[in-house]
Design an enzyme around this catalytic site. Sequence first.
Site, PDB file in Angstrom:
ATOM      1  N   HIS A  67     -24.161  -3.211 -36.295  1.00  0.00           N
ATOM      2  CA  HIS A  67     -25.118  -2.257 -36.848  1.00  0.00           C
ATOM      3  C   HIS A  67     -24.894  -0.864 -36.276  1.00  0.00           C
ATOM      4  O   HIS A  67     -24.050  -0.677 -35.414  1.00  0.00           O
ATOM      5  CB  HIS A  67     -26.556  -2.740 -36.661  1.00  0.00           C
ATOM      6  CG  HIS A  67     -26.973  -2.874 -35.231  1.00  0.00           C
ATOM      7  ND1 HIS A  67     -26.636  -3.957 -34.462  1.00  0.00           N
ATOM      8  CD2 HIS A  67     -27.702  -2.072 -34.424  1.00  0.00           C
ATOM      9  CE1 HIS A  67     -27.141  -3.826 -33.251  1.00  0.00           C
ATOM     10  NE2 HIS A  67     -27.792  -2.684 -33.195  1.00  0.00           N
ATOM     11  N   ASP A  71     -25.305   1.980 -29.103  1.00  0.00           N
ATOM     12  CA  ASP A  71     -24.745   1.050 -28.127  1.00  0.00           C
ATOM     13  C   ASP A  71     -23.915  -0.032 -28.802  1.00  0.00           C
ATOM     14  O   ASP A  71     -23.409  -0.937 -28.151  1.00  0.00           O
ATOM     15  CB  ASP A  71     -25.849   0.438 -27.244  1.00  0.00           C
ATOM     16  CG  ASP A  71     -26.884  -0.319 -28.049  1.00  0.00           C
ATOM     17  OD1 ASP A  71     -27.093   0.025 -29.220  1.00  0.00           O
ATOM     18  OD2 ASP A  71     -27.502  -1.260 -27.509  1.00  0.00           O
ATOM     19  N   GLU A 289     -27.291 -12.006 -28.337  1.00  0.00           N
ATOM     20  CA  GLU A 289     -27.959 -11.019 -27.494  1.00  0.00           C
ATOM     21  C   GLU A 289     -29.088 -11.716 -26.743  1.00  0.00           C
ATOM     22  O   GLU A 289     -29.550 -12.782 -27.150  1.00  0.00           O
ATOM     23  CB  GLU A 289     -28.514  -9.888 -28.357  1.00  0.00           C
ATOM     24  CG  GLU A 289     -29.652 -10.307 -29.276  1.00  0.00           C
ATOM     25  CD  GLU A 289     -30.843  -9.360 -29.205  1.00  0.00           C
ATOM     26  OE1 GLU A 289     -31.145  -8.866 -28.094  1.00  0.00           O
ATOM     27  OE2 GLU A 289     -31.461  -9.115 -30.250  1.00  0.00           O
TER      28      GLU A 289
END
Lengths: 698, 690
Positions: A67, A71, A289
């Site tokens: 995305h 970061d 994540e």
Amino acid sequence: MAIDCLVLGAGQEVGKSCVVVSINGKRIMFDCGMHMGYTDSRRYPDFSLISKTGDFDNALTCVIVTHFHLDHIGALPYFTEVCGYKGPIYMTYPTKALAPLMLEDYRKNMDRRGEGEQFTAEHIAECMKKGTWVSFSFAHFIQMLQCLEKDGLGVSLSFRYVFKIVISYERNHLHNPSIFGVWTGERYIIMKDQLPGFNYFLEVYCLKLSFYSDLTPSVIPVDLKQTVQVDKDLQIRAYYAGHVIGAAMFYAKVGDAAMVYTGDYNMTPDRHLGAAQIDRLQLDLLITESTYATTIRDSRYGREREFLKAVHNCVAAGGKVLIPTFALGRAQELCILLEDYWERMNLKVPIYFSAVRNFDRSLINAPGPCVLFATPGMIVGGFSLEVFMQWAPSENNLVTLPGYCVAGTIGHKLMSGKPTKIDLDKDTQIDVRCQIHQLSFSPHTDAKGIMDLVKFLSPKHAILVHGEKPKMATLKERIQSELGIQCYCPANNETVTIPSTHYVKADASDTFIRSCLNPNFKFSTCSSVDKSYLDSNGSKAVSRLSVSDDRVSEGILVVGKGKKAKVIHQDELLNTFGEKRHEIQFAYCFPMHMTRTENIPSASDLLCGLDKCTLISRLSTILSNELSEGNILDLGEQLQVESFRVSVCLSDNCPHRLSGSFQSNLESVFFCCCWAVADEKLAWKIISIMKGSTLQTT
Amino acid sequence: MKFTCLSKGGGFHFPPCHMLNVCGFRILLECPLDLSSLAIFSPVPVGLEVHEPLDSESVARKKQKIEKTLDANDLVRAEPWYKTVKNLHLWDPSFIDVVLISSPMGMLGLPFLTLSKDFSAKIYVTEATARIGQLMMEDLVSMHMELKQFYGPGDASFPRWMKWEDLEILPSELKKIALGKYCEELGAWMPLYSAVDVKDCMKKVQTLKYAEEACYNGTLIIRPFSSGLEIGTCNWTISGPKRNVAYISSSIFVSTHAMDFDFLGLRGNDLMIYSDFSSLDTTENMENDDTCFDPVTYTSSNVSDDVNNLEEIAASLLKDDESREEMEKLAFLCTCAFDSVKAGGSVLVPIDRLGIVLCLLEEISLLLESSSLKVPIYIISSVAEELLAFTNIIPEWLCKHRQEKLFSGEPLFAHVKLIKEGKIHLFPAVHSIELLTNWQEPCIVFCPHWSLRLGPVVHLLRYWCLDPNSLLILESGVDANLALLPFKPMEMKVLQCSFLSGMSLQKVQPLLKTLQPKLLLFPKELRCKIQISEANTIFRYSENETLRIPTSKESTEIDIATDLASKLRWKPLKKETITRLDGELVMDQGKHRLLSGFRPADSKQQRLLLHWGSPDLKGLLTELSKMGITGTVKKVSDEAEPENAAGIIDIVGPEKALIDVRETGTVIIAANDNLASHIFKAIDIVLDGI
């Protein structure tokens, strides 16, 4: 076969997500992010670990970006422009469309922070007489410097701007590099021996410009669920991740090995995005994540109410509310929420949104309350920092921090404890007297969501990234103990190696496939193991029906030298070898004790005609009482249990009789049994039952 | 595998329809409607000239003039019925397992199928096609409503025009449309579905994203790839364990608006079904009747073309000469329209090809903008608003240069801006108030329906047909004479334009070269010579003829999990090593997989079931003695051949037992289970077995 997973960023930390996975000879880089908390080389992943020579095109099969958050994508321009990666880059359509805006917004904000204010986009556009920004690779830069040395200033016009920097650097700020700490730029450190004519250590900042023109050709947009054949062996697919618009989880498959890299995702739907969706896949590896590895969030409504109350209280008291966000994603969510609330409560306090477009600065200090969304998030610099510096000293004002703040940012400092002073750099200090409100409006999944996803996908191995070390360790333990899945949380620049699935290929014959299509159930009853139950009831054994299906074990795998392995049906086997079947059977003919209630002369008289059937049916009754397994079939003159057959034997010369071991007795009758090896145990059990019981005849 | 062509269709709006049997599943390819047959019906009559009752007198009159030229009165004045694929109703819908739809046009007949009670097939449609198709069906239903209201509720089960007497008196031209060449097509007529039926139908549709993999029943993997014909149209690949099929519908290599033809996905399939009949409709086919393509044989030596060469061929196919030609055509249309409005006449464009309309809108407004002429553009359709809005959110189905617009933050099509600027006006119907208040002439009107029997076009055509300055732009597939019949006499200019609606025959050969199928199914009607490598076969198919296609793979591939394979107990034989399989055979993603499965504890017994060869008696005795069992060979049945295996072994110790060895089997006779199983083990060692 193994999967090597090199974590270049976001290993036991949040920021600069970058994982390079080698899977069956293919090498994929997932995400290419920058760390917002650093300003030096730690800002970018250490790409030199991928390839010593810097030949990234051959070292990597492709780059996949999940995305548009910095970061996750921030280092991409650096990687393509400076490191020179020219291979394919995959991202979703929305990400491809929105990423340049995010990068541009960041660049603009960063511009203002340093003293490079004079280098605005307009400035350069004017200077270059070109509509778009132009970027220069390192090699170009060296070339230009060499040109400069040779020709002085009279070099081609298109290089003018870059020369400006160099020249001013050289003349005025020889020993004060910080003056050109232009934040937008890529920094080149040029050793003096690399640069003839410059006899000092030179540090140059060169503006890194729009990624637009340079980035787009190699970026291949993909649709969600679209199965992309990157090359002959590598297949990738995007799944909806629900983190921000365009966020996706990526599935990659090479040969028999498959994996998923989640990027950031959200498992609970919110106002403008749905929850992540993925198919049930067979995976060797899941890289997920773990931002909220231990947090379980309460309901969205509670959080929303809390947020609205804090904002309302502040504006009611005449304060100003600063909401530092990134341009896209959470900002829209909160905007919808606030606008809704404003309408409901009939509030007239203005809400400003400063993102890509320029914001009228005079409004910052305009009297009266207001709500301002300012970019970038986490107060890393730019406009949000500018506003923060002005508003922070007043206790009337409120700063709301939605979502996660990376360590090293001002946002992070505000969230951890209640500082009264923040040192911006060694000269600047900000008094913080304003209220701080922390929101967990982060579009990341919480611990429950992570566990749900891991459980749903049930990969053979899991790797945690994008989280904080202690929390990740807790989650890792949970995954290993609760789900029994091997889990790792490597630090940056560590490599995890896991085994991958591999299948042995064989050709299967049609007969085998066909026989496998038809169910081939075998039902058998077997006695219950629960002895205590048996004893207490004293009744006959409780039998349990078990179903077995031997379809597959009828197949035989044949491997010949230099030939491909072939699976054939057992019926075909002898044909292929040209052999004949040899059947092994067991047989036993023995007498069984018999009592008579009526006196009838001899056994031989008795044992004829219908009486055989009577005996067999008697036997059947006995067996069905004593035997807990097997299916007893009474076939008239014969009794059959699985392959075990028994019949009354009248012949004295029965070949299955062991001579001399029995004496002909009026009180007994011979039974001849035969069975196949599969029912060996059963057969002996029946025989022992028969030997131990007495046949009653009328 | 079996293949039946149900209909070769007719033109862009009536795609071909086939039935395919693969891996035991029945797949229906497309489910279109023949809307050109609407021409036999009269559009909504005007004023008082309605409904002359069909008394005997008029029947007689009509009978007399059968051979006269057609006039408007010959058209059927009744609520129109719709003609489905004529051979489809010969198949039981409940036996269809999968329906694949590759274009919105191929979808219009779908509600008829889903209406049938036992229909349970899975319908796969790309997301874009499904949406556009649904809008087209809804539009059809709403346009039909007007006629329905006019004629009132009739006897729905059997309308009067379908009675034999009435059909008899139809002029031959119309009769041919109504009954077909051999009077067999009457059964294909159906009364139109309702809006509710459309909704129900859409609920049964499984939409797919671009190139999304769908797995039917774990066996067939179905994937759509852009065909370039229109937005959302696709070609399909169907892969099963034994066969990979590529189904090529009407395709355009480089489109002016839609995503280009996708080669990559279609590569590597053994069977290709070529179903692009578009060249039948163009005159080009006649010219090329006997043109043989490049006689260079495409033999196996050439098959080993390196990848670069293949890329080159693909690239040559993707040269955008066709799309340039299309753009020129559009530009010509625009100038014609422009001339017409300049002269004060209006332009009527009843073209229902979404892509063409979108491009025309852009082109015309560009042209108008460059001149000072202020002419409004109207789009009249009940679904126009939704349709135009939808086209701007599907970048994945659009061509590269449209996608670039997305990435630079512009709308994908210019109509968004034009609507905002008030240059294009959208109206749901002719009678909407906004239209009446905004109406301004001359103007350019885009409206359905191309058959000129339904929708706003009927009214506007009546209104303008006597104006010599006005212009009507028609597609060339339409029989203009018949279509314009109710509007005669016509003063209006008519421009008929053909648009690209498939690939030209010249491109078939290079396409085959790139895709390299082993088997090819090709229409008989398309008279072109095709050469593919000698090892490969071409099947020519024609309508309503079932072809049986032999299997190309002899055996099925099976994947055995490594952990399972390592556990198998191998038994070496003279030449081979063999092992009995274990585990669970599953069908996953079209692949047979053998995985280690759960096994109940009690079934772990040795299952040596199959023995062959004959035991050597001496060897057996040795094996027995190793186990501590002694015995002697009691008798050998054939004295002459002592080597012969047959014989009886008398076991004496530890207990008495017998082993009766024969040619085809051995019987172990023992009173003790332990002894018996030891003897069995000994025999097992001596014999070959598994």
